[in-house]
Design an enzyme around this catalytic site. Structure first.
Site, PDB file in Angstrom:
ATOM      1  N   LYS A  18       0.837  -1.203   0.000  1.00 44.15           N
ATOM      2  CA  LYS A  18       0.000   0.000   0.000  1.00 44.15           C
ATOM      3  C   LYS A  18       0.874   1.256   0.000  1.00 44.15           C
ATOM      4  O   LYS A  18       0.613   2.204  -0.741  1.00 44.15           O
ATOM      5  CB  LYS A  18      -0.916   0.027   1.235  1.00 44.15           C
ATOM      6  CG  LYS A  18      -2.135  -0.886   1.121  1.00 44.15           C
ATOM      7  CD  LYS A  18      -2.959  -0.836   2.395  1.00 44.15           C
ATOM      8  CE  LYS A  18      -4.159  -1.752   2.331  1.00 44.15           C
ATOM      9  NZ  LYS A  18      -5.170  -1.373   1.333  1.00 44.15           N
ATOM     10  N   LYS A  33       3.974   1.539  -0.999  1.00 44.95           N
ATOM     11  CA  LYS A  33       4.717   1.606  -2.264  1.00 44.95           C
ATOM     12  C   LYS A  33       3.817   2.219  -3.338  1.00 44.95           C
ATOM     13  O   LYS A  33       4.248   3.094  -4.096  1.00 44.95           O
ATOM     14  CB  LYS A  33       5.162   0.172  -2.634  1.00 44.95           C
ATOM     15  CG  LYS A  33       5.898   0.022  -3.921  1.00 44.95           C
ATOM     16  CD  LYS A  33       7.405   0.172  -3.698  1.00 44.95           C
ATOM     17  CE  LYS A  33       8.214   0.054  -4.969  1.00 44.95           C
ATOM     18  NZ  LYS A  33       8.127   1.197  -5.858  1.00 44.95           N
ATOM     19  N   SER A  88       9.766 -11.810  22.885  1.00 43.34           N
ATOM     20  CA  SER A  88       9.276 -10.473  23.204  1.00 43.34           C
ATOM     21  C   SER A  88       7.734 -10.463  23.299  1.00 43.34           C
ATOM     22  O   SER A  88       7.151  -9.779  24.146  1.00 43.34           O
ATOM     23  CB  SER A  88       9.824  -9.520  22.148  1.00 43.34           C
ATOM     24  OG  SER A  88       9.170  -8.328  22.164  1.00 43.34           O
ATOM     25  N   LYS A 112       5.893  -9.428  26.725  1.00 42.49           N
ATOM     26  CA  LYS A 112       4.898  -8.351  26.758  1.00 42.49           C
ATOM     27  C   LYS A 112       3.555  -8.877  27.268  1.00 42.49           C
ATOM     28  O   LYS A 112       2.869  -8.200  28.033  1.00 42.49           O
ATOM     29  CB  LYS A 112       4.757  -7.735  25.360  1.00 42.49           C
ATOM     30  CG  LYS A 112       3.864  -6.523  25.339  1.00 42.49           C
ATOM     31  CD  LYS A 112       4.068  -5.665  24.131  1.00 42.49           C
ATOM     32  CE  LYS A 112       3.193  -4.420  24.216  1.00 42.49           C
ATOM     33  NZ  LYS A 112       3.414  -3.499  23.132  1.00 42.49           N
ATOM     34  N   ARG A 147       3.729  -9.003  30.919  1.00 43.26           N
ATOM     35  CA  ARG A 147       3.649  -7.626  31.450  1.00 43.26           C
ATOM     36  C   ARG A 147       2.220  -7.116  31.416  1.00 43.26           C
ATOM     37  O   ARG A 147       1.793  -6.354  32.256  1.00 43.26           O
ATOM     38  CB  ARG A 147       4.518  -6.680  30.594  1.00 43.26           C
ATOM     39  CG  ARG A 147       5.959  -6.583  31.032  1.00 43.26           C
ATOM     40  CD  ARG A 147       6.619  -5.276  30.572  1.00 43.26           C
ATOM     41  NE  ARG A 147       6.381  -4.867  29.219  1.00 43.26           N
ATOM     42  CZ  ARG A 147       7.038  -5.321  28.158  1.00 43.26           C
ATOM     43  NH1 ARG A 147       7.966  -6.219  28.302  1.00 43.26           N
ATOM     44  NH2 ARG A 147       6.739  -4.878  26.949  1.00 43.26           N
ATOM     45  N   ASP A 195       1.016  -5.131  18.655  1.00 40.71           N
ATOM     46  CA  ASP A 195       2.189  -4.771  17.850  1.00 40.71           C
ATOM     47  C   ASP A 195       3.039  -5.997  17.502  1.00 40.71           C
ATOM     48  O   ASP A 195       4.260  -5.903  17.402  1.00 40.71           O
ATOM     49  CB  ASP A 195       3.036  -3.697  18.558  1.00 40.71           C
ATOM     50  CG  ASP A 195       3.671  -4.202  19.851  1.00 40.71           C
ATOM     51  OD1 ASP A 195       3.222  -5.246  20.363  1.00 40.71           O
ATOM     52  OD2 ASP A 195       4.626  -3.559  20.327  1.00 40.71           O
ATOM     53  N   GLU A 220       7.435  11.782  27.591  1.00 43.12           N
ATOM     54  CA  GLU A 220       8.319  12.422  28.567  1.00 43.12           C
ATOM     55  C   GLU A 220       9.790  12.358  28.120  1.00 43.12           C
ATOM     56  O   GLU A 220      10.573  13.285  28.345  1.00 43.12           O
ATOM     57  CB  GLU A 220       8.110  11.724  29.922  1.00 43.12           C
ATOM     58  CG  GLU A 220       8.765  12.347  31.121  1.00 43.12           C
ATOM     59  CD  GLU A 220       8.549  13.851  31.252  1.00 43.12           C
ATOM     60  OE1 GLU A 220       7.447  14.332  30.921  1.00 43.12           O
ATOM     61  OE2 GLU A 220       9.515  14.540  31.674  1.00 43.12           O
ATOM     62  N   GLU A 223       0.790  -2.516  13.957  1.00 43.89           N
ATOM     63  CA  GLU A 223       1.104  -1.182  14.486  1.00 43.89           C
ATOM     64  C   GLU A 223       1.914  -0.426  13.429  1.00 43.89           C
ATOM     65  O   GLU A 223       2.931  -0.932  12.943  1.00 43.89           O
ATOM     66  CB  GLU A 223       1.917  -1.257  15.777  1.00 43.89           C
ATOM     67  CG  GLU A 223       2.115   0.153  16.345  1.00 43.89           C
ATOM     68  CD  GLU A 223       3.068   0.213  17.529  1.00 43.89           C
ATOM     69  OE1 GLU A 223       2.573   0.371  18.654  1.00 43.89           O
ATOM     70  OE2 GLU A 223       4.285   0.105  17.329  1.00 43.89           O
ATOM     71  N   HIS A 247      17.116   4.790  21.149  1.00 45.29           N
ATOM     72  CA  HIS A 247      16.772   3.385  21.385  1.00 45.29           C
ATOM     73  C   HIS A 247      18.055   2.562  21.507  1.00 45.29           C
ATOM     74  O   HIS A 247      18.206   1.748  22.414  1.00 45.29           O
ATOM     75  CB  HIS A 247      15.904   2.881  20.227  1.00 45.29           C
ATOM     76  CG  HIS A 247      15.322   1.518  20.459  1.00 45.29           C
ATOM     77  ND1 HIS A 247      15.992   0.365  20.135  1.00 45.29           N
ATOM     78  CD2 HIS A 247      14.144   1.126  21.004  1.00 45.29           C
ATOM     79  CE1 HIS A 247      15.239  -0.678  20.461  1.00 45.29           C
ATOM     80  NE2 HIS A 247      14.123  -0.244  20.993  1.00 45.29           N
TER      81      HIS A 247
HETATM   82  P1  0O2 Z   1      10.128  -2.134  19.088  1.00 44.87           P
HETATM   83  O1  0O2 Z   1      11.137  -3.160  18.732  1.00 44.87           O
HETATM   84  O2  0O2 Z   1      10.472  -0.747  18.565  1.00 44.87           O
HETATM   85  O3  0O2 Z   1       8.738  -2.529  18.753  1.00 44.87           O
HETATM   86  P2  0O2 Z   1       1.209  -0.596  23.686  1.00 44.87           P
HETATM   87  O4  0O2 Z   1       1.998  -1.357  22.643  1.00 44.87           O
HETATM   88  O5  0O2 Z   1       0.614   0.652  23.171  1.00 44.87           O
HETATM   89  O6  0O2 Z   1       0.226  -1.435  24.389  1.00 44.87           O
HETATM   90  P3  0O2 Z   1       3.578   0.527  24.615  1.00 44.87           P
HETATM   91  O7  0O2 Z   1       4.560  -0.555  24.289  1.00 44.87           O
HETATM   92  O8  0O2 Z   1       3.850   1.339  25.850  1.00 44.87           O
HETATM   93  O9  0O2 Z   1       2.209  -0.126  24.794  1.00 44.87           O
HETATM   94  O10 0O2 Z   1       3.376   1.462  23.361  1.00 44.87           O
HETATM   95  P4  0O2 Z   1       4.018   2.841  22.913  1.00 44.87           P
HETATM   96  O11 0O2 Z   1       4.843   3.481  23.963  1.00 44.87           O
HETATM   97  O12 0O2 Z   1       2.910   3.628  22.332  1.00 44.87           O
HETATM   98  O13 0O2 Z   1       4.956   2.392  21.738  1.00 44.87           O
HETATM   99  C1  0O2 Z   1       6.012   1.518  21.918  1.00 44.87           C
HETATM  100  C2  0O2 Z   1       6.974   1.634  20.756  1.00 44.87           C
HETATM  101  O14 0O2 Z   1       7.143   3.016  20.403  1.00 44.87           O
HETATM  102  C3  0O2 Z   1       8.356   1.145  21.139  1.00 44.87           C
HETATM  103  O15 0O2 Z   1       8.481  -0.192  20.774  1.00 44.87           O
HETATM  104  C4  0O2 Z   1       9.268   2.041  20.300  1.00 44.87           C
HETATM  105  O16 0O2 Z   1       9.328   1.566  18.971  1.00 44.87           O
HETATM  106  C5  0O2 Z   1       8.517   3.346  20.300  1.00 44.87           C
HETATM  107  N1  0O2 Z   1       8.832   4.209  21.447  1.00 44.87           N
HETATM  108  C6  0O2 Z   1       7.968   4.608  22.407  1.00 44.87           C
HETATM  109  N2  0O2 Z   1       8.575   5.414  23.287  1.00 44.87           N
HETATM  110  C7  0O2 Z   1       9.847   5.550  22.874  1.00 44.87           C
HETATM  111  C8  0O2 Z   1      10.979   6.282  23.385  1.00 44.87           C
HETATM  112  O17 0O2 Z   1      10.940   6.974  24.397  1.00 44.87           O
HETATM  113  N3  0O2 Z   1      12.149   6.159  22.669  1.00 44.87           N
HETATM  114  C9  0O2 Z   1      12.240   5.411  21.542  1.00 44.87           C
HETATM  115  N4  0O2 Z   1      13.413   5.355  20.924  1.00 44.87           N
HETATM  116  N5  0O2 Z   1      11.183   4.696  21.059  1.00 44.87           N
HETATM  117  C10 0O2 Z   1      10.014   4.772  21.711  1.00 44.87           C
HETATM  118  P5  0O2 Z   1       9.410  -1.147  21.644  1.00 44.87           P
HETATM  119  O18 0O2 Z   1       8.513  -1.973  22.485  1.00 44.87           O
HETATM  120  O19 0O2 Z   1      10.466  -0.368  22.352  1.00 44.87           O
HETATM  121  O20 0O2 Z   1      10.143  -2.087  20.657  1.00 44.87           O
END
Ligand code: 0O2
Length: 233
Positions: free
Chosen positions: A46, A48, A75, A79, A82, A101, A142, A168, A184
């Protein structure tokens, strides 16, 4: 099947206590792999198509690049625990319902304007169902993190019919992605070394990059002001 997402015996080692047979477990793992990988492929196509059409109409590609990933099984299980899902290995249907996700697609656009255009174009498509949206562009986290997150469900057509699969989608500008990728990586490398001062510095860097994003957007609008190129996409 040439390459498997996970083998049942490996998953049993990781998460002992599965009550069914190896065949049942492998079947469940293969189904997750097929469904979520297919949903990722559909979404990538989509984007692309949208990018090609945008280029045809405006000689411009708003999407810088797209990255996709399927969450590792470990993972996914971590999760689930958690999130309070009990005994996730024996409740994979609950995991699939609650963990939204498992499949992730990241759309990195050149400018912040572009990410809003791309997300709107996706949501206009009639086979796309919005499940939830988190706007960290208007309301940064934050940490300083900015991005537009949405979970969408889209159809995957299998031999036995249609399945709606959640994915996601994270929309970011290049500047947002630069910060998020570096931050990250730093956090992942050495969580203990992240002091309050470092957190503050990282947040300031996020602000600086946001400022750059806004200034670059202004320059872009200046440069393109006579062309009204993107007024109707
Ligand atoms: P990966 O490998 O990137 O997927 P939810 O999934 O909504 O139930 P969650 O996990 O709190 O709960 O969701 P959120 O915070 O909306 O989104 C999580 C993902 O957003 C993270 O995935 C990151 O990809 C990104 N993210 C969120 N906050 C930050 C941050 O402060 N810094 C960075 N670099 N990325 C962030 P994961 O789980 O980290 O892994």
């Amino acid at each position: 099947m040439a390459f498997r997402y996970y083998y049942a015996d490996r998953v049993r080692e990781m998460m002992p206590g599965y009550r069914g047979t190896d065949e049942d477990l492998q079947e469940a793992i293969d189904e997750i792999s097929l469904l979520y990988k297919s949903a990722i492929r559909e979404l990538e196509t989509k984007f692309k198509v949208l990018s090609d059409d945008f280029d045809k109409r405006h000689s411009y590609r708003p999407i810088h690049h797209v990255q996709s990933r399927l969450k590792t099984f470990q993972s996914m299980m971590e999760k689930s625990l958690r999130y309070g899902i009990e005994d996730p290995i024996n409740n994979l249907d609950v995991v699939r319902r609650e963990i939204l996700d498992i499949a992730g697609v990241r759309v990195v656009c050149n400018y912040e304007d572009d990410l809003h255009i791309m997300s709107s174009l996706l949501l206009e498509q009639e086979d796309i169902e919005l499940i939830r949206m988190k706007d960290y562009c208007s309301h940064p986290k934050e940490s300083g993190y900015r991005s537009l997150h949405m979970v969408v469900a889209l159809p995957v057509y299998l031999v036995r019919g249609k399945k709606m699969v959640p994915v996601e989608v994270q929309f970011r500008s290049i500047a947002m992605d630069t910060w998020a990728s570096l931050e990250h990586e730093l956090r992942y490398k050495n969580r203990e070394a992240i002091t309050d001062d470092i957190v503050k510095t990282l947040k300031e860097c996020a602000e600086t990059l946001h400022n750059v994003d806004e200034r670059m957007s202004k320059v872009r609008h200046e440069v393109l002001k006579d062309e009204s190129k993107y007024s109707n996409f």
